[in-house]
Design a protein around this motif. Structure first.
Motif, PDB file in Angstrom:
ATOM      1  N   PRO A 212       0.808  -1.218   0.000  1.00 34.76           N
ATOM      2  CA  PRO A 212       0.000   0.000   0.000  1.00 34.76           C
ATOM      3  C   PRO A 212       0.849   1.281   0.000  1.00 34.76           C
ATOM      4  O   PRO A 212       1.985   1.272   0.482  1.00 34.76           O
ATOM      5  CB  PRO A 212      -0.816  -0.122   1.288  1.00 34.76           C
ATOM      6  CG  PRO A 212      -0.006  -0.998   2.179  1.00 34.76           C
ATOM      7  CD  PRO A 212       0.743  -1.936   1.292  1.00 34.76           C
ATOM      8  N   ALA A 213       0.257   2.346  -0.532  1.00 32.39           N
ATOM      9  CA  ALA A 213       0.954   3.634  -0.697  1.00 32.39           C
ATOM     10  C   ALA A 213       1.000   4.375   0.639  1.00 32.39           C
ATOM     11  O   ALA A 213       0.264   5.326   0.890  1.00 32.39           O
ATOM     12  CB  ALA A 213       0.244   4.476  -1.759  1.00 32.39           C
ATOM     13  N   GLN A 214       1.864   3.896   1.529  1.00 30.18           N
ATOM     14  CA  GLN A 214       1.996   4.443   2.879  1.00 30.18           C
ATOM     15  C   GLN A 214       3.313   3.918   3.435  1.00 30.18           C
ATOM     16  O   GLN A 214       4.090   3.306   2.699  1.00 30.18           O
ATOM     17  CB  GLN A 214       0.813   3.981   3.744  1.00 30.18           C
ATOM     18  CG  GLN A 214       0.770   2.448   3.882  1.00 30.18           C
ATOM     19  CD  GLN A 214      -0.607   1.930   4.245  1.00 30.18           C
ATOM     20  OE1 GLN A 214      -1.587   2.223   3.556  1.00 30.18           O
ATOM     21  NE2 GLN A 214      -0.684   1.160   5.327  1.00 30.18           N
ATOM     22  N   VAL A 215       3.548   4.113   4.714  1.00 29.11           N
ATOM     23  CA  VAL A 215       4.774   3.573   5.295  1.00 29.11           C
ATOM     24  C   VAL A 215       4.594   2.059   5.480  1.00 29.11           C
ATOM     25  O   VAL A 215       3.630   1.607   6.105  1.00 29.11           O
ATOM     26  CB  VAL A 215       5.103   4.252   6.643  1.00 29.11           C
ATOM     27  CG1 VAL A 215       6.303   3.584   7.307  1.00 29.11           C
ATOM     28  CG2 VAL A 215       5.374   5.749   6.420  1.00 29.11           C
ATOM     29  N   VAL A 216       5.503   1.306   4.907  1.00 30.83           N
ATOM     30  CA  VAL A 216       5.432  -0.155   4.938  1.00 30.83           C
ATOM     31  C   VAL A 216       6.688  -0.689   5.607  1.00 30.83           C
ATOM     32  O   VAL A 216       7.776  -0.143   5.450  1.00 30.83           O
ATOM     33  CB  VAL A 216       5.286  -0.705   3.494  1.00 30.83           C
ATOM     34  CG1 VAL A 216       5.546  -2.200   3.437  1.00 30.83           C
ATOM     35  CG2 VAL A 216       3.903  -0.373   2.939  1.00 30.83           C
ATOM     36  N   ARG A 217       6.496  -1.744   6.406  1.00 29.77           N
ATOM     37  CA  ARG A 217       7.616  -2.367   7.098  1.00 29.77           C
ATOM     38  C   ARG A 217       7.978  -3.668   6.390  1.00 29.77           C
ATOM     39  O   ARG A 217       7.089  -4.419   5.983  1.00 29.77           O
ATOM     40  CB  ARG A 217       7.155  -2.668   8.514  1.00 29.77           C
ATOM     41  CG  ARG A 217       8.165  -3.307   9.460  1.00 29.77           C
ATOM     42  CD  ARG A 217       7.426  -3.533  10.772  1.00 29.77           C
ATOM     43  NE  ARG A 217       8.230  -3.780  11.922  1.00 29.77           N
ATOM     44  CZ  ARG A 217       7.780  -3.636  13.186  1.00 29.77           C
ATOM     45  NH1 ARG A 217       6.545  -3.224  13.421  1.00 29.77           N
ATOM     46  NH2 ARG A 217       8.557  -3.907  14.205  1.00 29.77           N
ATOM     47  N   MET A 218       9.259  -3.903   6.246  1.00 28.07           N
ATOM     48  CA  MET A 218       9.713  -5.176   5.685  1.00 28.07           C
ATOM     49  C   MET A 218      10.687  -5.796   6.675  1.00 28.07           C
ATOM     50  O   MET A 218      11.551  -5.119   7.212  1.00 28.07           O
ATOM     51  CB  MET A 218      10.399  -4.949   4.333  1.00 28.07           C
ATOM     52  CG  MET A 218       9.431  -4.449   3.262  1.00 28.07           C
ATOM     53  SD  MET A 218      10.254  -3.759   1.810  1.00 28.07           S
ATOM     54  CE  MET A 218      10.914  -5.230   1.079  1.00 28.07           C
ATOM     55  N   ARG A 219      10.497  -7.088   6.904  1.00 30.32           N
ATOM     56  CA  ARG A 219      11.391  -7.833   7.803  1.00 30.32           C
ATOM     57  C   ARG A 219      12.292  -8.681   6.925  1.00 30.32           C
ATOM     58  O   ARG A 219      11.870  -9.735   6.437  1.00 30.32           O
ATOM     59  CB  ARG A 219      10.568  -8.727   8.746  1.00 30.32           C
ATOM     60  CG  ARG A 219       9.636  -7.915   9.647  1.00 30.32           C
ATOM     61  CD  ARG A 219       8.694  -8.830  10.412  1.00 30.32           C
ATOM     62  NE  ARG A 219       7.744  -8.053  11.188  1.00 30.32           N
ATOM     63  CZ  ARG A 219       7.941  -7.711  12.471  1.00 30.32           C
ATOM     64  NH1 ARG A 219       9.018  -8.092  13.122  1.00 30.32           N
ATOM     65  NH2 ARG A 219       7.036  -6.995  13.105  1.00 30.32           N
ATOM     66  N   LEU A 220      13.502  -8.192   6.709  1.00 32.62           N
ATOM     67  CA  LEU A 220      14.427  -8.862   5.795  1.00 32.62           C
ATOM     68  C   LEU A 220      15.239  -9.904   6.552  1.00 32.62           C
ATOM     69  O   LEU A 220      15.816  -9.614   7.601  1.00 32.62           O
ATOM     70  CB  LEU A 220      15.405  -7.846   5.188  1.00 32.62           C
ATOM     71  CG  LEU A 220      14.801  -6.651   4.442  1.00 32.62           C
ATOM     72  CD1 LEU A 220      15.911  -5.654   4.069  1.00 32.62           C
ATOM     73  CD2 LEU A 220      14.084  -7.122   3.177  1.00 32.62           C
ATOM     74  N   LEU A 221      15.262 -11.107   6.001  1.00 32.76           N
ATOM     75  CA  LEU A 221      16.116 -12.167   6.542  1.00 32.76           C
ATOM     76  C   LEU A 221      16.966 -12.705   5.403  1.00 32.76           C
ATOM     77  O   LEU A 221      16.425 -13.087   4.366  1.00 32.76           O
ATOM     78  CB  LEU A 221      15.251 -13.307   7.114  1.00 32.76           C
ATOM     79  CG  LEU A 221      15.944 -14.673   7.255  1.00 32.76           C
ATOM     80  CD1 LEU A 221      17.076 -14.636   8.279  1.00 32.76           C
ATOM     81  CD2 LEU A 221      14.930 -15.767   7.652  1.00 32.76           C
ATOM     82  N   ASN A 222      18.263 -12.738   5.586  1.00 31.08           N
ATOM     83  CA  ASN A 222      19.115 -13.430   4.629  1.00 31.08           C
ATOM     84  C   ASN A 222      19.278 -14.869   5.108  1.00 31.08           C
ATOM     85  O   ASN A 222      20.027 -15.146   6.030  1.00 31.08           O
ATOM     86  CB  ASN A 222      20.477 -12.742   4.489  1.00 31.08           C
ATOM     87  CG  ASN A 222      21.352 -13.467   3.460  1.00 31.08           C
ATOM     88  OD1 ASN A 222      20.960 -14.502   2.911  1.00 31.08           O
ATOM     89  ND2 ASN A 222      22.528 -12.926   3.212  1.00 31.08           N
ATOM     90  N   ALA A 223      18.533 -15.772   4.474  1.00 32.93           N
ATOM     91  CA  ALA A 223      18.573 -17.186   4.871  1.00 32.93           C
ATOM     92  C   ALA A 223      19.437 -18.005   3.910  1.00 32.93           C
ATOM     93  O   ALA A 223      19.286 -19.216   3.811  1.00 32.93           O
ATOM     94  CB  ALA A 223      17.155 -17.745   4.931  1.00 32.93           C
ATOM     95  N   SER A 224      20.338 -17.332   3.207  1.00 30.87           N
ATOM     96  CA  SER A 224      21.208 -18.027   2.251  1.00 30.87           C
ATOM     97  C   SER A 224      22.286 -18.815   2.966  1.00 30.87           C
ATOM     98  O   SER A 224      22.646 -18.522   4.103  1.00 30.87           O
ATOM     99  CB  SER A 224      21.913 -17.006   1.351  1.00 30.87           C
ATOM    100  OG  SER A 224      20.969 -16.220   0.680  1.00 30.87           O
ATOM    101  N   GLY A 225      22.834 -19.765   2.252  1.00 31.47           N
ATOM    102  CA  GLY A 225      23.939 -20.535   2.787  1.00 31.47           C
ATOM    103  C   GLY A 225      25.236 -19.757   2.849  1.00 31.47           C
ATOM    104  O   GLY A 225      26.075 -19.998   3.721  1.00 31.47           O
ATOM    105  N   GLU A 226      25.443 -18.827   1.923  1.00 33.00           N
ATOM    106  CA  GLU A 226      26.716 -18.120   1.973  1.00 33.00           C
ATOM    107  C   GLU A 226      26.707 -16.674   1.474  1.00 33.00           C
ATOM    108  O   GLU A 226      27.584 -15.903   1.835  1.00 33.00           O
ATOM    109  CB  GLU A 226      27.782 -18.907   1.203  1.00 33.00           C
ATOM    110  CG  GLU A 226      27.561 -18.949  -0.293  1.00 33.00           C
ATOM    111  CD  GLU A 226      28.872 -19.100  -1.057  1.00 33.00           C
ATOM    112  OE1 GLU A 226      29.898 -19.393  -0.430  1.00 33.00           O
ATOM    113  OE2 GLU A 226      28.859 -18.881  -2.265  1.00 33.00           O
ATOM    114  N   ARG A 227      25.749 -16.295   0.635  1.00 32.93           N
ATOM    115  CA  ARG A 227      25.801 -14.989  -0.036  1.00 32.93           C
ATOM    116  C   ARG A 227      25.330 -13.846   0.852  1.00 32.93           C
ATOM    117  O   ARG A 227      24.321 -13.953   1.552  1.00 32.93           O
ATOM    118  CB  ARG A 227      24.930 -15.050  -1.297  1.00 32.93           C
ATOM    119  CG  ARG A 227      24.794 -13.731  -2.067  1.00 32.93           C
ATOM    120  CD  ARG A 227      24.071 -13.971  -3.382  1.00 32.93           C
ATOM    121  NE  ARG A 227      24.839 -14.926  -4.182  1.00 32.93           N
ATOM    122  CZ  ARG A 227      25.755 -14.575  -5.090  1.00 32.93           C
ATOM    123  NH1 ARG A 227      25.980 -13.302  -5.348  1.00 32.93           N
ATOM    124  NH2 ARG A 227      26.415 -15.494  -5.747  1.00 32.93           N
TER     125      ARG A 227
END
Ligand code: C2O
Ligand code: CU
Ligand code: CU
Length: 569
Positions: A212-227
């Motif tokens: 939506p066109a407003q303040v949005v929260r994203m919870r970023l997780l890097n679940a990669s093996g190495e990158r």
């Protein structure tokens, strides 16, 4: 994951580019949680084999998001249906070692493990994944992972987006390598398949989210093996980082990039106000990642080394598209000016400094094995005995050619400095993973409190899963203040073992009712002894012929498994 299956069907008819909507895993809430880890399969590729996966509950890849409230006493049952020994670790949570899901608490095939603990952590984004001895990479990259969101009163009092899947989105990013028969490769250094919340997101695939066109929260997780990923948005649009691994930051940090190595999380706010109808991509600006950090430009390789030249190395690429749609009712439209107060420990409070040198046999090696202080991981060796309530400084010094994301269980820490300089603002909050670049020295400070258990260790390791499985891991225990003080380890009050350590006869007694088996496993997870009989409550064993070391006693009661460590001298 229905969406993914649909996407696969669409894929067969549209050859150009298959689009799939960002999957938002369902949540599990409350105080009783049931996770069933099982084998599954997904047709990730348009032709050829299905890919064999591991997943939790109704999913075919990844698992539900667990919502915990700080202060709640929770009870989890984890059932293992993958046909192989596994464990489930609550990455980032401050729980007793026996509940932490490290390699010393194996869950045998078809067994159920019952950790119980109070949620003591601050509101933030954590995750769960297997931590099986030498098999973490294999099991985690097959999809056995999910997010944990901890909520607390301090966070709830702030004006922040927190409607899950509406203005607060989980974003689990993985980069995988699949072999010629479409199976995930745990040792893949040519990782080129990006997955977002379990869906393929590049090489002819794309993922979009309607935000939506407003303040949005994203919870970023890097679940990669190495990158590592160097997250940002199209056109360098600025955003705010509000949380690091283990909690909110003191204040939102306005930025255009957040770099996450494997295991790290960040919560960000992006202001999409007034952008209805437009779109923007979450990207990785990997051209800015330095050589030596996985994801940056490929290093020139010494002759004979295995390939590690993913086409994604050192280039900027899109991860997923955000279609900005109409705002919701009562949208969040402002960014708070402050969040919480983090109070790092003072270096003067530290009782000890421990130095961990990251080394390799061959200093030119880029694929390991890598060591801590010249020693490979040993399940039978406790590297540090830490007195309860110690505040400690750990100095991590990387003497190898590649970066290592250092992770420690049981605590959140504060980064003190990088090569003597104060860390950037987004690393001044609570963390449990810190990336240490080649030739860099990073110091952190942490307090080892609440859970003494001189027999069950906590792990610390490199979160490049291949490095971890190859032995870049160590273990510590927290010793009780005085001997004779009752140890708090959460699950074993109903089992007594004496004498322990044992040398000869050992007695195992349980106060659990309806016990139908008592089993003893060695540190490698191999069965050493078992007795099956209903109503068991005491057995006596002779350990004379057993090799010295740590053993896991597993008492199986009705629908409940308890375990405790036995040391044989
Ligand atoms: Cu995310 Cu020891 O692990
Ligand atoms: Cu962990
Ligand atoms: Cu490493």
């Amino acid at each position: 994951m229905k969406k993914i299956i649909n996407a696969c069907l669409i894929m067969f008819s549209i050859s150009a580019s298959a689009q799939t909507q960002l999957a938002v895993p369902d949540t599990l809430v409350g105080t009783n949680f049931a996770l069933n880890m099982h084998k599954d399969s997904v047709q990730f590729f348009p032709t050829g084999n299905i890919s064999h996966t591991y997943a939790f509950n109704q999913y075919k890849y990844l698992g539900p998001t667990l919502i915990f409230n700080k202060g709640d006493n929770i009870n989890i049952s984890v059932t293992n249906q993958i046909g192989d020994t596994t464990t489930v670790h609550w990455h980032g949570l401050h729980v007793a070692a026996a509940n932490d899901g490290g390699p010393h608490t194996p869950i045998m095939p078809n067994a159920t493990w019952n950790p119980q603990f109070m949620v003591m952590d601050n509101a933030a984004t954590y995750w769960y994944h297997p931590h099986t001895h030498k098999k973490t990479a294999k099991q985690a990259i097959k999809g056995a992972a999910g997010l944990i969101i901890v909520r607390d009163a301090q966070e709830a009092a702030l004006t922040l987006p927190r409607k899950y899947g509406v203005d607060d989105f989980p974003v689990i990013v993985q980069c995988q390598q699949y072999d010629s028969v479409n199976q995930a490769m745990s040792l893949g250094m040519e990782d080129s398949t990006i997955m977002v919340n379990g869906a393929r997101a590049n090489n002819g695939y794309s993922v979009y989210g309607n935000f939506p066109a407003q303040v949005v929260r994203m919870r970023l997780l890097n679940a990669s093996g190495e990158r590592s990923f160097n997250f940002g948005f199209t056109g360098n649009k600025s955003f705010y980082q509000i949380a690091s691994d283990g909690g909110l930051l003191n204040a939102p940090i306005s930025t255009t990039r957040v770099r996450l190595s494997p295991g790290e999380r960040a919560e960000i706010l992006i202001d999409l106000s007034g952008m209805n109808g437009q779109n923007i991509y979450l990207m990785s600006y990997a051209s800015e990642i330095p050589m030596g950090v996985q994801g940056g430009p490929t290093m020139p390789m010494p002759p004979g080394s295995p390939p590690m030249d993913s086409p994604l190395n050192g280039i900027d690429f899109n991860i997923f598209k955000i279609n900005v749609v109409a705002p919701t009712s009562n949208p969040v439209t402002t960014i708070p000016s402050t969040l919480v107060t983090n109070t790092p420990y003072q270096t003067s409070q530290a009782a000890i400094t421990r130095t961990i040198n990251m080394t390799a046999i061959n200093m030119m090696s880029m694929d390991g094995p890598f060591y801590f202080n010249g020693q490979l991981f040993d399940m039978m060796r406790i590297d540090y005995h830490i007195p309860m309530n110690n505040i400690e400084i750990w100095t991590l010094s990387n003497q190898t050619m590649v970066a290592h994301p250092f992770h420690i269980h049981g605590v959140q820490f504060y980064v003190l400095d990088r090569d003597g300089n104060a860390p950037p603002a987004n690393e001044q909050g609570r963390k449990d993973v810190v990336l240490v670049s080649p030739n860099e020295t990073v110091r952190f400070i942490a307090k080892f409190e609440d859970f003494a258990d001189s027999l069950t260790p906590y792990m610390y390791h490199c979160h490049v899963l291949m490095h971890e499985d190859d032995g870049m891991m160590g273990q510590y225990v927290i010793n009780p203040l005085n001997t004779g003080v009752k140890e708090i380890n959460g699950v074993d009050n109903s089992i007594s073992i004496y004498p322990n350590p044992a040398n000869g006869i050992v007695n195992i007694e349980t106060s659990l009712t309806d016990v139908n088996s008592i089993a003893v496993y060695n540190a490698l997870g191999e069965l050493v002894y078992s007795e099956n009989k209903s109503g068991l409550h005491q057995i006596q064993l002779n350990t004379n012929t057993w090799s010295k070391g740590m053993y896991n006693i597993i008492v199986n009661g009705k629908g409940k498994i308890q375990n405790k460590k036995l040391i044989v001298n």
